[in-house]
Design an enzyme around this catalytic site. Structure first.
Site, PDB file in Angstrom:
ATOM      1  N   HIS A   1       5.968 -45.640 -29.600  1.00 19.11           N
ATOM      2  CA  HIS A   1       6.188 -44.303 -29.040  1.00 19.11           C
ATOM      3  C   HIS A   1       6.086 -44.212 -27.538  1.00 19.11           C
ATOM      4  CE1 HIS A   1       6.561 -41.494 -32.432  1.00 19.11           C
ATOM      5  NE2 HIS A   1       5.962 -42.458 -33.103  1.00 19.11           N
TER       6      HIS A   1
ATOM      7  N   LYS B   1       4.949 -28.337 -23.289  1.00 22.72           N
ATOM      8  CA  LYS B   1       4.681 -29.687 -23.797  1.00 22.72           C
ATOM      9  C   LYS B   1       3.316 -30.104 -23.284  1.00 22.72           C
ATOM     10  CE  LYS B   1       8.492 -30.964 -21.721  1.00 22.72           C
ATOM     11  NZ  LYS B   1       9.354 -31.945 -22.322  1.00 22.72           N
ATOM     12  N   ARG B   2       2.783 -31.220 -23.769  1.00 23.15           N
ATOM     13  CA  ARG B   2       1.533 -31.729 -23.229  1.00 23.15           C
ATOM     14  C   ARG B   2       1.647 -31.906 -21.711  1.00 23.15           C
ATOM     15  NH1 ARG B   2      -2.620 -33.687 -26.424  1.00 23.15           N
ATOM     16  NH2 ARG B   2      -3.561 -33.863 -24.368  1.00 23.15           N
TER      17      ARG B   2
ATOM     18  N   LYS C   1       5.560 -36.179 -17.022  1.00 31.24           N
ATOM     19  CA  LYS C   1       6.380 -35.048 -17.454  1.00 31.24           C
ATOM     20  C   LYS C   1       6.663 -34.091 -16.290  1.00 31.24           C
ATOM     21  CE  LYS C   1       4.786 -35.088 -22.319  1.00 31.24           C
ATOM     22  NZ  LYS C   1       5.934 -34.999 -23.238  1.00 31.24           N
TER      23      LYS C   1
ATOM     24  N   THR D   1      11.110 -34.337 -28.085  1.00 32.86           N
ATOM     25  CA  THR D   1      11.714 -33.612 -29.203  1.00 32.86           C
ATOM     26  C   THR D   1      11.844 -32.127 -28.893  1.00 32.86           C
ATOM     27  OG1 THR D   1       9.528 -33.535 -30.235  1.00 32.86           O
ATOM     28  CG2 THR D   1      11.082 -35.170 -31.091  1.00 32.86           C
TER      29      THR D   1
ATOM     30  N   LYS E   1      14.714 -29.269 -29.956  1.00 32.21           N
ATOM     31  CA  LYS E   1      14.451 -27.941 -30.522  1.00 32.21           C
ATOM     32  C   LYS E   1      15.056 -26.855 -29.639  1.00 32.21           C
ATOM     33  CE  LYS E   1       9.981 -29.757 -31.416  1.00 32.21           C
ATOM     34  NZ  LYS E   1       8.530 -29.560 -31.244  1.00 32.21           N
TER      35      LYS E   1
HETATM   36  C1  LIG Z   1       7.947 -30.412 -30.273  1.00 37.22           C
HETATM   37  C2  LIG Z   1       6.556 -30.218 -29.886  1.00 37.22           C
HETATM   38  C3  LIG Z   1       5.969 -31.056 -28.930  1.00 37.22           C
HETATM   39  C4  LIG Z   1       6.727 -32.178 -28.253  1.00 37.22           C
HETATM   40  O1  LIG Z   1       7.277 -31.734 -27.038  1.00 37.22           O
HETATM   41  P1  LIG Z   1       7.918 -32.744 -25.980  1.00 37.22           P
HETATM   42  O2  LIG Z   1       8.503 -31.852 -24.953  1.00 37.22           O
HETATM   43  O3  LIG Z   1       8.949 -33.533 -26.692  1.00 37.22           O
HETATM   44  O4  LIG Z   1       6.801 -33.566 -25.451  1.00 37.22           O
HETATM   45  C5  LIG Z   1       4.660 -30.834 -28.578  1.00 37.22           C
HETATM   46  N1  LIG Z   1       3.954 -29.831 -29.136  1.00 37.22           N
HETATM   47  C6  LIG Z   1       4.489 -28.999 -30.044  1.00 37.22           C
HETATM   48  C7  LIG Z   1       3.666 -27.887 -30.604  1.00 37.22           C
HETATM   49  C8  LIG Z   1       5.802 -29.167 -30.464  1.00 37.22           C
HETATM   50  O5  LIG Z   1       6.314 -28.340 -31.393  1.00 37.22           O
END
Ligand SMILES: *Cc1c(COP(=O)(O)O)cnc(C)c1O
Length: 808
Positions: free
Chosen positions: A359, A547-548, A553, A655, A659
């Protein structure tokens, strides 16, 4: 469609009964939480019944069972999702409304299960949904954390971590299975005895805990297949309860073994900086691996007897990242020490059964454990790792050039440490990355030495997301519009979303797309008003980065962009921007100082900007606390710009980019992770790509000619001013300035290339937002993104795993 209720009337009857059974009261006088618990409990019991049927069917068909081992499952709320997957959401909403009750309100009472933290855990959850949808006998295996990661609160701009008591009101989905508990031994020492010409090993004097499983049903869309997620809780083995101590009033001492055992499953990612935390992490990893393998082998034995050579034919063990890396040595231990197979027999089975997903390429995220700690905690598992390592080294072809270097890089044991990624690769028949570019980087650099030896092991599986949760459930108004246009086949086969292309030139349809987006923005604005006490304008552009928090990032580059826009708005009257709301959300690891400072910076800039009457009808900044699946489902559908701005080469896949694309947001991003595949699918003209590419980043680093100060000095007016504002008092009102961020960036010569990409980023943002006024063109682009997003369905990803890795 599996019919779990005859009709609405029988549902109402059964539901009333369930409420009565739970609370003893008749429906009319029960509280909403009782009503929620009874409804979820009813659906859970139906799901378990279908699960038992599913299991029988799989056994009869001799199905291969896939066990997905993951330290996280970020499953989110289940009630709404399972009603949709059973195809009864509308019926239940209808029935409840007849009973004078609102389904949405009940759904809102469900806690988010605190079993995960970010993309890796959400991927595991999407995979569970897709495995059940595809009719795969796929089972999640993980840990049941009592408090999860932490609940994030914002105090004076700062992240404050508090315990997430998600289980405090009960969790109706889980069933405790004490009959399936597994004894797990830690410590002790290895003893051997010989029988004929063989030596067998055993561990004695261990300190044991009990791994107790809790099962959560996983309902596949269509309701035909219900699988299980099994999560393990650690408990003391015997009741070592000390009555004497208790009677002396020493209550804590009386139950000390309970506290020690329960610590193992108390929280996700205990801080591994100290020895205590490291021990806890290792215990967690071993506990869910050992207990999960026991489950898998028990099922195999029941169905196929003791013919272990057949294990790879009927069982696949998938390891999500390196946390379950002990699957290899633990399976070796069971097959040799308990089932009496030889090393060679066992090794053949292990390497045909286990597969591994990488990952991350971030070196600090590749797990390594001190050998001394490992050996003391898991002496037999360590001995097996030592032997795996010895055989790996013995197998090296020392006639080849550069073999020493290759050996150094691929060894499992090196420099006093156990390297879990190398262990995972060596024990697996398949190693996959999670987006094309990520797999390329693994093959080309991070795991190149393994790739050179066994290229056939390597493959790509670009991540995916489930359209049931992230479109149908999260965005009902858009889903309805889509279904009216192209039918509901997209729920089963997301590629059908492509049919929406036909509607891109239909102005009235585009207006309805815009209307749905506006409804979602209003819905989010209401949430923000409730949660943050902030009023945001649904007519402004919703620009979203959720995101985190992590340096790569580059949330810091985003807020620096906002600082620059703010500066120009107050000092240059000819400067105009499209009114925009900048939305941030996400947690920082509790020990990650830089990331926490960036959160404080965002909140501090928000404090100034949002209260400055010169600009606050033009730009607003909003930090939504405690990012999790439930509020993510409100944020993604409201987004218009999807900020995916990681330094090229660093985000394995992402991801949230998928979305957001599916929900009609336009990607403002670098050529990184799955952004590249998004741009290819939707066409670069339908996204906004900026910044250095991965080869450019690599060249720049290799050239040694990059000097961060030169970039700042070349632009004193804008970038220089933003950097100065980190150290002066412009944004220091809440809790001080941001010297630490300035120092971090400059002393590391801008490691994440925030300064380098700053200009192309701000310019890309300005160009993108300037096109917002052409509503029709914008909406067409949004719809096109949705139309092309079907390939990112996790159903597609999971079919690739099934066909190319698991052969299930
Ligand atoms: C999809 C998702 C992530 C992943 O986000 P990235 O931008 O791909 O790091 C993290 N937290 C939650 C709650 C998510 O639904």
């Amino acid at each position: 469609m599996n019919k779990i209720f005859e009709n609405k009337e029988t549902f109402i009857e059964e539901y009333r009964e369930a409420v009565k059974e739970l609370s003893g009261k008749s429906f009319e006088i029960t509280s909403d939480i009782d009503r929620f618990n009874a409804l979820a409990g009813l659906i859970a019991s139906k799901a378990r019944a279908v699960s038992a049927e599913t299991d029988k069917r799989f056994a009869k068909d001799g199905k291969k069972r896939v066990y997905y081992f993951s330290i996280e499952f970020l499953i989110g709320r289940l009630l709404d999702n399972y009603l949709i997957n059973f195809g009864i959401r509308d019926m239940v909403a209808d029935a409840l409304s007849e009973m004078g009750c609102d389904l949405d309100k009940l759904c809102d009472l469900e806690p988010d299960a605190a079993l995960g933290n970010g993309g890796l855990g959400r991927l595991a959850a999407c995979f569970l949904d897709s495995m059940a949808h595809e009719g795969i006998a796929g089972y999640g295996n993980g840990m049941r954390y009592r408090y999860g990661l932490f609940k994030q609160e914002i105090v004076n701009g700062r992240q404050v971590e508090v315990a997430d008591e998600w289980l405090s009101k009960g969790y109706p989905w889980e069933v405790r299975r004490p009959d399936k508990a597994v004894r797990i031994g830690f410590g002790g020492h290895v003893v051997s005895h010989t029988e004929g010409d063989r030596t067998f090993y055993d561990v004695v004097d261990t300190q044991d805990v009990l791994a107790l499983p809790y099962d959560i049903p996983v309902v596949g869309f269509g309701g035909e297949t219900v699988n299980k997620l099994r999560v393990w809780s650690a408990e003391p083995i015997d009741e070592h309860f000390d009555l004497d101590a208790f009677n002396r009033g020493e209550y804590a001492n009386a139950d000390a073994s309970r506290a020690d055992a329960e610590a193992i499953s108390a929280i996700l990612y205990p801080n591994d900086a100290g020895e205590h935390g490291r021990l806890l992490r290792l215990k967690q990893e071993y506990l869910f691996v050992a207990a999960g393998l026991k489950t898998a082998l028990d099922v195999f034995r029941r169905e196929h007897g003791n013919d272990w050579a057949k294990l790879p034919e009927y069982v696949a063990i998938h390891t999500n990242d390196t946390h379950p890396a002990m699957c290899g040595p633990e399976l070796m231990r069971i097959l040799m020490d308990e089932e009496r197979l030889t090393w060679d027999e066992a090794w053949d089975i292990v390497t045909k059964t286990i597969s591994y997903t990488n990952h991350t390429i971030l070196p600090e995220a590749l797990e390594k454990w001190p050998i001394a700690t490992f050996k003391k905690l898991l002496p037999r598992v360590y001995d097996i790792i030592d032997e795996i390592n010895r055989r790996w080294r013995d197998g090296f072809d020392t006639t080849q050039d550069g073999w020493q270097e290759r050996l150094r890089k691929t060894s499992v044991l090196w420099d006093g440490e156990v390297r879990m990624a190398n262990l995972s690769v060596i024990c697996s028949h398949s190693v996959n990355g999670v987006a094309k570019i990520h797999t390329d980087i693994l093959e080309r650099s991070v795991l190149n030495d393994f790739y050179a030896l066994t290229p056939e092991k390597f493959n790509n599986k670009t991540n995916g997301i489930t359209p049931r949760r992230f479109l149908a459930e999260a965005n009902p108004s858009y889903a309805k519009l889509i279904t009216e246009a192209i039918g509901d086949g997209w729920l089963d086969n997301a590629e059908e979303l492509k049919k929406l292309v036909d509607f891109e030139s239909d102005p009235s349809f585009l207006k309805r797309v815009a209307h749905s987006k506006r409804q979602n923005k209003i819905r989010l604005a209401e949430y923000v008003r409730r949660e943050c006490g902030l009023v945001i304008d649904p007519d402004s552009v919703f620009d979203v980065q959720v995101k985190r928090f992590h340096a790569y990032k580059r949330q810091v580059m985003n807020i620096m962009k906002v600082m620059d826009v703010y500066n120009r708005l107050i000092s240059d009257s000819s400067f105009h921007v499209q009114p925009t709301t900048f939305i941030f959300s996400g947690k920082a690891a509790s020990s990650y100082t830089f990331a926490k400072e960036v959160i404080r910076l965002i909140n501090s800039v928000a404090e100034v900007v949002n209260n400055d009457p010169r600009v606050n009808d033009l730009i607003k900044i909003c930090f939504i606390p405690n990012f999790r699946v439930s509020n993510a489902q409100l944020i993604y559908p409201a987004a218009e710009i999807s900020e995916q701005i990681s330094t090229a080469g660093k985000e394995a896949s992402g991801t949230s980019n998928m979305k957001l694309m599916m929900n009609g947001a336009i990607t403002l991003g670098t050529m990184d992770g799955a952004n590249i595949e998004i741009a290819q699918l939707a066409g670069e003209e339908n996204e906004k790509i900026f910044g250095l590419t991965t080869p450019e980043v690599e060249q720049l680093r290799a050239s040694g000619s990059y000097f961060a100060w030169d970039i700042v000095n070349a632009d004193r007016d804008r970038l220089g001013r933003v950097m100065d504002e980190l150290t002066d008092d412009t944004f220091a009102k809440l809790s001080g300035n941001f010297e630490s961020i300035h120092t971090e960036i400059m002393s590391n010569n801008d490691y994440d290339l925030v300064l380098k990409d700053f200009h192309s980023y701000v310019q890309a943002w300005e160009e993108l937002t300037s096109t917002y006024t052409d509503a029709q063109a914008w909406n067409r682009c949004a719809l096109h993104n949705t139309a092309m997003s079907g390939w990112f369905s996790s159903d597609r990803t999971i079919r690739e795993y099934r066909d190319e890795i698991w052969h299930a």
